[in-house]
Design an enzyme around this catalytic site. Structure first.
Site, PDB file in Angstrom:
ATOM      1  N   LYS A  14       0.817  -1.213   0.000  1.00 17.75           N
ATOM      2  CA  LYS A  14       0.000   0.000   0.000  1.00 17.75           C
ATOM      3  C   LYS A  14       0.859   1.275   0.000  1.00 17.75           C
ATOM      4  O   LYS A  14       0.594   2.206  -0.757  1.00 17.75           O
ATOM      5  CB  LYS A  14      -0.825  -0.051   1.291  1.00 17.75           C
ATOM      6  CG  LYS A  14      -2.021   0.764   1.357  1.00 17.75           C
ATOM      7  CD  LYS A  14      -2.930   0.182   2.457  1.00 17.75           C
ATOM      8  CE  LYS A  14      -2.212  -0.026   3.768  1.00 17.75           C
ATOM      9  NZ  LYS A  14      -2.467   1.031   4.747  1.00 17.75           N
ATOM     10  N   ARG A  89     -10.661   3.501   8.942  1.00 16.10           N
ATOM     11  CA  ARG A  89     -10.405   2.183   9.509  1.00 16.10           C
ATOM     12  C   ARG A  89     -11.679   1.457   9.942  1.00 16.10           C
ATOM     13  O   ARG A  89     -11.623   0.301  10.309  1.00 16.10           O
ATOM     14  CB  ARG A  89      -9.499   2.315  10.734  1.00 16.10           C
ATOM     15  CG  ARG A  89      -8.133   2.854  10.393  1.00 16.10           C
ATOM     16  CD  ARG A  89      -7.120   2.469  11.422  1.00 16.10           C
ATOM     17  NE  ARG A  89      -7.476   2.923  12.757  1.00 16.10           N
ATOM     18  CZ  ARG A  89      -6.609   2.943  13.779  1.00 16.10           C
ATOM     19  NH1 ARG A  89      -5.373   2.547  13.585  1.00 16.10           N
ATOM     20  NH2 ARG A  89      -6.978   3.349  14.959  1.00 16.10           N
ATOM     21  N   ARG A 123       9.680 -11.450   7.224  1.00 12.78           N
ATOM     22  CA  ARG A 123      10.415 -10.199   7.436  1.00 12.78           C
ATOM     23  C   ARG A 123      11.472 -10.349   8.508  1.00 12.78           C
ATOM     24  O   ARG A 123      11.245 -10.978   9.535  1.00 12.78           O
ATOM     25  CB  ARG A 123       9.456  -9.110   7.918  1.00 12.78           C
ATOM     26  CG  ARG A 123       8.627  -8.520   6.861  1.00 12.78           C
ATOM     27  CD  ARG A 123       8.129  -7.166   7.288  1.00 12.78           C
ATOM     28  NE  ARG A 123       7.297  -7.223   8.477  1.00 12.78           N
ATOM     29  CZ  ARG A 123       6.239  -6.442   8.671  1.00 12.78           C
ATOM     30  NH1 ARG A 123       5.885  -5.604   7.737  1.00 12.78           N
ATOM     31  NH2 ARG A 123       5.545  -6.526   9.773  1.00 12.78           N
ATOM     32  N   ARG A 156      10.796  -9.129  14.025  1.00  9.75           N
ATOM     33  CA  ARG A 156      10.169  -8.090  14.845  1.00  9.75           C
ATOM     34  C   ARG A 156       9.277  -8.744  15.883  1.00  9.75           C
ATOM     35  O   ARG A 156       8.622  -9.730  15.603  1.00  9.75           O
ATOM     36  CB  ARG A 156       9.343  -7.158  13.969  1.00  9.75           C
ATOM     37  CG  ARG A 156      10.223  -6.253  13.138  1.00  9.75           C
ATOM     38  CD  ARG A 156       9.505  -5.766  11.921  1.00  9.75           C
ATOM     39  NE  ARG A 156       8.175  -5.301  12.293  1.00  9.75           N
ATOM     40  CZ  ARG A 156       7.622  -4.198  11.787  1.00  9.75           C
ATOM     41  NH1 ARG A 156       8.273  -3.505  10.894  1.00  9.75           N
ATOM     42  NH2 ARG A 156       6.419  -3.829  12.137  1.00  9.75           N
ATOM     43  N   ARG A 167      -4.019  -9.558  14.093  1.00  7.43           N
ATOM     44  CA  ARG A 167      -4.092  -8.343  13.275  1.00  7.43           C
ATOM     45  C   ARG A 167      -4.936  -8.575  12.024  1.00  7.43           C
ATOM     46  O   ARG A 167      -5.684  -7.702  11.607  1.00  7.43           O
ATOM     47  CB  ARG A 167      -2.683  -7.885  12.868  1.00  7.43           C
ATOM     48  CG  ARG A 167      -1.849  -7.344  14.030  1.00  7.43           C
ATOM     49  CD  ARG A 167      -0.753  -6.407  13.550  1.00  7.43           C
ATOM     50  NE  ARG A 167       0.267  -7.031  12.720  1.00  7.43           N
ATOM     51  CZ  ARG A 167       1.318  -7.709  13.188  1.00  7.43           C
ATOM     52  NH1 ARG A 167       1.480  -7.874  14.486  1.00  7.43           N
ATOM     53  NH2 ARG A 167       2.198  -8.235  12.362  1.00  7.43           N
TER      54      ARG A 167
END
Ligand SMILES: [Zn+2]
Length: 215
Positions: A14, A89, A123, A156, A167
């Site tokens: 995005k 949101r 990641r 992370r 999430r």
């Protein structure tokens, strides 16, 4: 004047796609996350508020997000238009947005949850210099080591499968109704976010009737 909203789950590209669109068409990229980070860094009153919320392990509330976006859009520094990224949101914010602005389109970057898991869980971050790595797209030369500084690569803290599942659930719970509302107004262009960066940008422009993308 062109006014767009971009929506997509974490890892959908995005930010990259907004930037490509905004830079080339002189649109202002309004990124809610960046605005909050700016306030924290500049030690504003809002920044202090955000810092407290985050320190308590909570998410910045919808009301605060709404205030920040409203204030940002009122600055009117967007001569040619804007791309809003990270807002609305939820359904209530979407209604507020529709009442306040004539938007030209909603770009929905669609990425299946399975692919989000693959991207996000792959990641890695250098523990020393903060350089980002992705074990699928951007592999370090030496496994587990940063190419730049030789630091150790770590995951992370919030990139565990459990946290990501939470999430994702939260994203769908909140965002699906927003998309539904925008779809009802025939604003939404859904683009497959699995392709190559430039190809995705070209598709977005075609769909929105914008000048073609020439990188
Ligand atoms: Zn490093």
């Amino acid at each position: 004047m062109r006014k767009y909203v971009i929506m997509g789950v974490q890892g959908s590209g995005k930010g990259t796609q907004s930037k490509l669109l905004a830079d080339d068409l002189d649109l202002t990229h309004i990124n809610v996350g960046d605005i909050f980070r700016w306030h924290v860094k500049q030690h504003t009153k809002l920044g202090a508020q955000v810092r407290r919320i985050v320190a308590a392990g909570e998410l910045v509330g919808d009301d605060l997000v709404e205030d920040v976006v409203r204030e940002r859009l009122q600055q009117h520094d967007w001569n040619y238009g804007f791309v809003v990224d990270g807002f609305p949101r939820n359904r209530r914010q979407a209604e507020f947005f529709l009442e306040s602005f004539d938007i030209d389109g909603v770009i929905h970057l669609d990425l299946p949850d399975e692919e989000v898991r693959r991207r996000v869980l792959g990641r890695r971050l250098c523990s020393r210099c903060g350089m980002d790595y992705n074990l699928i797209a951007h592999r370090p030369e030496v496994e587990g080591r940063c190419d730049v500084c030789g630091g150790e690569l770590v995951t992370r803290e919030d990139d565990t499968p459990e946290a990501l599942a939470r999430r994702l659930r939260d994203y769908h719970d909140k965002t699906d109704p927003v998309l539904e509302l925008f779809r009802g107004k025939e604003y939404v262009t859904t683009v497959d976010a699995r392709g190559e960066k430039a190809a995705i940008q070209r598709t977005i422009r075609e769909r929105l009737g914008l000048p073609p993308y020439h990188p």
